[in-house]
Write a protein that holds these residues in place. Structure first.
Motif, mmCIF file in Angstrom:
data_model
loop_
_atom_site.group_PDB
_atom_site.id
_atom_site.type_symbol
_atom_site.label_atom_id
_atom_site.label_comp_id
_atom_site.label_asym_id
_atom_site.label_seq_id
_atom_site.Cartn_x
_atom_site.Cartn_y
_atom_site.Cartn_z
ATOM 1 N N GLY A 12 4.931 -18.678 36.178
ATOM 2 C CA GLY A 12 4.718 -19.901 36.949
ATOM 3 C C GLY A 12 3.233 -20.184 37.117
ATOM 4 N N TRP A 28 3.774 -23.370 44.227
ATOM 5 C CA TRP A 28 4.391 -22.946 45.484
ATOM 6 C C TRP A 28 4.771 -21.462 45.413
ATOM 7 C CZ3 TRP A 28 9.126 -20.639 46.343
ATOM 8 C CH2 TRP A 28 9.563 -20.566 47.673
ATOM 9 N N ARG A 30 6.594 -18.324 48.089
ATOM 10 C CA ARG A 30 7.327 -18.224 49.367
ATOM 11 C C ARG A 30 6.523 -17.494 50.440
ATOM 12 N NH1 ARG A 30 11.777 -13.655 47.472
ATOM 13 N NH2 ARG A 30 10.343 -12.532 46.143
ATOM 14 N N ALA A 75 10.255 -21.264 38.405
ATOM 15 C CA ALA A 75 9.734 -20.075 37.726
ATOM 16 C C ALA A 75 10.036 -18.800 38.512
ATOM 17 C CB ALA A 75 8.235 -20.230 37.485
ATOM 18 N N MET A 78 15.757 -14.897 36.703
ATOM 19 C CA MET A 78 17.112 -15.442 36.495
ATOM 20 C C MET A 78 18.083 -15.059 37.605
ATOM 21 S SD MET A 78 19.023 -17.254 34.631
ATOM 22 C CE MET A 78 20.602 -17.676 35.324
ATOM 23 N N PHE A 84 17.980 -19.248 45.026
ATOM 24 C CA PHE A 84 16.799 -20.069 45.267
ATOM 25 C C PHE A 84 17.178 -21.545 45.375
ATOM 26 C CE2 PHE A 84 13.249 -22.631 43.904
ATOM 27 C CZ PHE A 84 12.209 -22.120 44.666
ATOM 28 N N CYS A 100 12.429 -22.139 34.073
ATOM 29 C CA CYS A 100 11.417 -21.427 33.282
ATOM 30 C C CYS A 100 11.770 -19.944 33.241
ATOM 31 C CB CYS A 100 10.044 -21.633 33.882
ATOM 32 S SG CYS A 100 9.563 -23.363 33.930
ATOM 33 N N CYS A 101 13.052 -19.636 33.339
ATOM 34 C CA CYS A 101 13.446 -18.231 33.309
ATOM 35 C C CYS A 101 14.384 -17.992 32.127
ATOM 36 C CB CYS A 101 14.105 -17.816 34.621
ATOM 37 S SG CYS A 101 15.386 -18.924 35.192
ATOM 38 N N LYS A 102 14.534 -16.702 31.783
ATOM 39 C CA LYS A 102 15.320 -16.337 30.602
ATOM 40 C C LYS A 102 16.379 -15.310 31.014
ATOM 41 C CE LYS A 102 11.294 -17.026 27.656
ATOM 42 N NZ LYS A 102 10.224 -16.445 26.839
ATOM 43 N N PHE A 133 3.317 -15.362 26.130
ATOM 44 C CA PHE A 133 2.978 -14.455 27.233
ATOM 45 C C PHE A 133 2.138 -15.231 28.239
ATOM 46 C CE2 PHE A 133 3.590 -11.053 23.936
ATOM 47 C CZ PHE A 133 4.741 -10.548 24.522
ATOM 48 N N ALA A 134 2.456 -15.011 29.520
ATOM 49 C CA ALA A 134 1.757 -15.736 30.585
ATOM 50 C C ALA A 134 0.241 -15.627 30.415
ATOM 51 C CB ALA A 134 2.192 -15.172 31.940
ATOM 52 N N ARG A 249 7.402 -6.851 28.776
ATOM 53 C CA ARG A 249 7.960 -5.877 29.719
ATOM 54 C C ARG A 249 9.297 -5.355 29.227
ATOM 55 N NH1 ARG A 249 7.035 -10.384 34.194
ATOM 56 N NH2 ARG A 249 7.969 -11.454 32.415
ATOM 57 N N GLU A 270 14.040 -9.032 32.403
ATOM 58 C CA GLU A 270 15.247 -9.857 32.390
ATOM 59 C C GLU A 270 16.342 -9.298 31.483
ATOM 60 O OE1 GLU A 270 15.723 -11.958 34.531
ATOM 61 O OE2 GLU A 270 14.265 -13.574 34.680
HETATM 62 N N1 LIG Z 1 5.502 -13.308 32.170
HETATM 63 C C1 LIG Z 1 5.671 -13.911 31.005
HETATM 64 O O1 LIG Z 1 4.859 -13.734 30.070
HETATM 65 C C2 LIG Z 1 6.816 -14.837 30.791
HETATM 66 C C3 LIG Z 1 7.889 -14.894 31.669
HETATM 67 N N2 LIG Z 1 8.929 -15.731 31.439
HETATM 68 C C4 LIG Z 1 10.064 -15.787 32.337
HETATM 69 O O2 LIG Z 1 9.648 -16.239 33.606
HETATM 70 C C5 LIG Z 1 10.533 -15.750 34.604
HETATM 71 C C6 LIG Z 1 9.694 -15.214 35.738
HETATM 72 O O3 LIG Z 1 8.956 -14.124 35.200
HETATM 73 P P1 LIG Z 1 7.489 -13.760 35.683
HETATM 74 O O4 LIG Z 1 6.813 -14.909 36.320
HETATM 75 O O5 LIG Z 1 6.818 -13.118 34.539
HETATM 76 O O6 LIG Z 1 7.862 -12.659 36.759
HETATM 77 P P2 LIG Z 1 6.958 -12.006 37.871
HETATM 78 O O7 LIG Z 1 7.558 -10.693 38.179
HETATM 79 O O8 LIG Z 1 5.520 -12.058 37.503
HETATM 80 O O9 LIG Z 1 7.147 -12.984 39.119
HETATM 81 C C7 LIG Z 1 8.358 -13.337 39.678
HETATM 82 C C8 LIG Z 1 8.011 -14.177 40.892
HETATM 83 O O10 LIG Z 1 9.181 -14.738 41.423
HETATM 84 C C9 LIG Z 1 9.076 -14.685 42.836
HETATM 85 N N3 LIG Z 1 10.409 -14.745 43.401
HETATM 86 C C10 LIG Z 1 11.451 -13.910 43.170
HETATM 87 N N4 LIG Z 1 12.525 -14.297 43.889
HETATM 88 C C11 LIG Z 1 12.140 -15.391 44.576
HETATM 89 C C12 LIG Z 1 12.781 -16.251 45.501
HETATM 90 N N5 LIG Z 1 14.059 -16.063 45.856
HETATM 91 N N6 LIG Z 1 12.070 -17.259 46.052
HETATM 92 C C13 LIG Z 1 10.811 -17.453 45.697
HETATM 93 N N7 LIG Z 1 10.130 -16.703 44.826
HETATM 94 C C14 LIG Z 1 10.799 -15.677 44.283
HETATM 95 C C15 LIG Z 1 8.374 -13.363 43.114
HETATM 96 O O11 LIG Z 1 7.794 -13.358 44.400
HETATM 97 C C16 LIG Z 1 7.338 -13.363 41.997
HETATM 98 O O12 LIG Z 1 6.164 -14.032 42.405
HETATM 99 C C17 LIG Z 1 11.395 -14.680 33.925
HETATM 100 O O13 LIG Z 1 12.677 -15.193 33.688
HETATM 101 C C18 LIG Z 1 10.691 -14.428 32.615
HETATM 102 O O14 LIG Z 1 11.588 -14.077 31.569
HETATM 103 C C19 LIG Z 1 8.953 -16.539 30.352
HETATM 104 C C20 LIG Z 1 7.927 -16.520 29.456
HETATM 105 C C21 LIG Z 1 6.779 -15.687 29.609
#
Ligand SMILES: NC(=O)C1=CN([C@@H]2O[C@H](COP(=O)(O)OP(=O)(O)OC[C@H]3O[C@@H](n4cnc5c(N)ncnc54)[C@H](O)[C@@H]3O)[C@@H](O)[C@H]2O)C=CC1
Ligand SMILES: O=C(CO)COP(=O)(O)O
Length: 320
Positions: A12, A28, A30, A75, A78, A84, A100-102, A133-134, A249, A270
């Motif tokens: 995100g 945003w 939380r 973001a 999943m 959410f 934006c999740c997988k 990758f982020a 990861r 995921e």
């Molecule tokens: N990190 C990457 O390179 C990439 C990630 N993604 C996908 O993006 C999605 C998110 O992954 P990341 O951002 O990397 O994970 P992350 O572990 O860095 O962050 C997850 C975020 O979600 C928040 N969160 C979790 N539950 C919540 C809720 N109920 N309310 C509000 N916030 C909440 C957490 O506080 C955390 O900030 C996954 O599905 C992943 O597969 C997709 C492409 C690239």
């Protein structure tokens, strides 16, 4: 179109940084303390260290403020998406909601677009997915992703709104194919990590990627998705990236499993939940998903690496 990103994880935050090249973006989170820390440092030290926020990026923990935009990117991981949406999105919302999740939900077997549709049937539901990758996106490196939206006109508008100088979006109306590719490749990446971690070699990885792609396509066909989508960025493209990079990861979890090392359980991986969801989904359909089943068994401790590899290699011989 102004954009907000809900969820200040790595992805995100990276998307918000990239989109801020085009205009104002709201990120945003939380946790108000996390927001204050990001406001003070103009960076997300917790999830995406080393990248400074551009001026156009503003931060908030006020959900009403974040929801008052034309496009809302979701973001969060999943397994958290449905909860959410229930907490923050009104069931009669007509917003543009972009997942934006997988992955697939373990509890229901639904993908992100289905979860959005169930939570807000009148909203425009889309998914942004593909090899990225982020850290790469945030650093401005070139990246290409898939934007899937069943409504073609809305999809075109979202494609324009979310493309940035370094983030090039391709478009499809096949949301199911895009969901499947992004979810299933993570499971195959765990398998590839296991093979490399266990010292089984690059040839074994190539076999797992290829046969993994074959089972991804098989399930997509069974579910009525377009195989062309699986061959695109959201499927094959992301499979290649995730199965070959230690930035992933999912792949790193596999490496640890293969090498018998410990792994931080708080990391967002995921593919672990998705492997279990797919095993449940395919139990009755009879779709042959041997690699996904093997990964699920390994994760549950129901099999070890040598037994799993022997089982995969001793399957009946067949045509490719
Ligand atoms: N990190 C990457 O390179 C990439 C990630 N993604 C996908 O993006 C999605 C998110 O992954 P990341 O951002 O990397 O994970 P992350 O572990 O860095 O962050 C997850 C975020 O979600 C928040 N969160 C979790 N539950 C919540 C809720 N109920 N309310 C509000 N916030 C909440 C957490 O506080 C955390 O900030 C996954 O599905 C992943 O597969 C997709 C492409 C690239
Ligand atoms: O989805 C990703 C790359 O496209 C990120 O992969 P990981 O979630 O395995 O880190």
């Amino acid at each position: 179109m102004n954009v907000s990103v809900l969820g200040a994880g790595a992805f995100g935050t990276a998307l918000a940084i990239s989109l801020a090249q085009k205009g104002k973006v709201t990120l945003w989170a939380r946790n108000a303390e996390h927001v204050a820390d990001m406001q003070a440092s103009r960076a997300n030290g917790l999830r995406l260290p080393g990248v400074q926020f551009p001026e156009n990026l503003s931060l908030t923990s006020d959900i009403a403020q974040a929801l008052a935009t034309d496009v809302i990117l979701l973001a969060v991981p999943m397994q958290q998406l449905a909860g959410f949406l229930a907490d923050h999105i009104a069931p009669d919302s007509t917003a543009n909601l972009v997942a934006c999740c997988k992955g697939f939900e373990v509890a229901t077997g639904r993908g992100p677009v289905s979860v959005i549709r169930d939570a807000a049937p009148q909203a425009t539901a889309a998914i942004l997915t593909g090899p990225s990758f982020a850290a790469d996106i945030a650093r401005g490196l070139p990246t290409a992703l898939t934007l899937a939206c069943a409504d073609e006109d809305a999809g075109k508008r979202l494609q324009q709104a979310l493309t940035t100088p370094n983030l090039r979006l391709y478009r499809t109306t096949d949301t199911q194919g895009a969901e499947l590719g992004g979810a299933l490749k993570n499971v195959i990446a765990i398998a590839c990590g296991v093979a490399i971690g266990a010292g089984l070699g690059q040839s074994a990885r190539a076999a797992l990627m290829t046969r993994g792609f074959s089972e991804m396509t098989r399930l997509a066909q069974h579910m009525g998705a377009e195989t062309a989508t699986l061959a695109g960025l959201s499927g094959f493209g992301d499979l290649v990236l995730t199965c070959t990079s230690e930035q992933s990861r999912n792949y790193r979890l596999g490496l640890s499993l293969g090498a018998g090392d410990s792994f931080d359980p708080t990391t967002t991986v995921e593919g672990a939940a998705t492997a279990r969801a797919i095993v449940q989904m395919t139990q009755t359909s009879g779709v042959d998903m041997p690699i996904t089943q093997t990964v699920a068994r390994l994760l549950d401790g129901a099999a070890d690496v040598p037994t799993s590899m022997a089982a995969l290699l001793s399957r009946p011989l067949k045509e490719e």
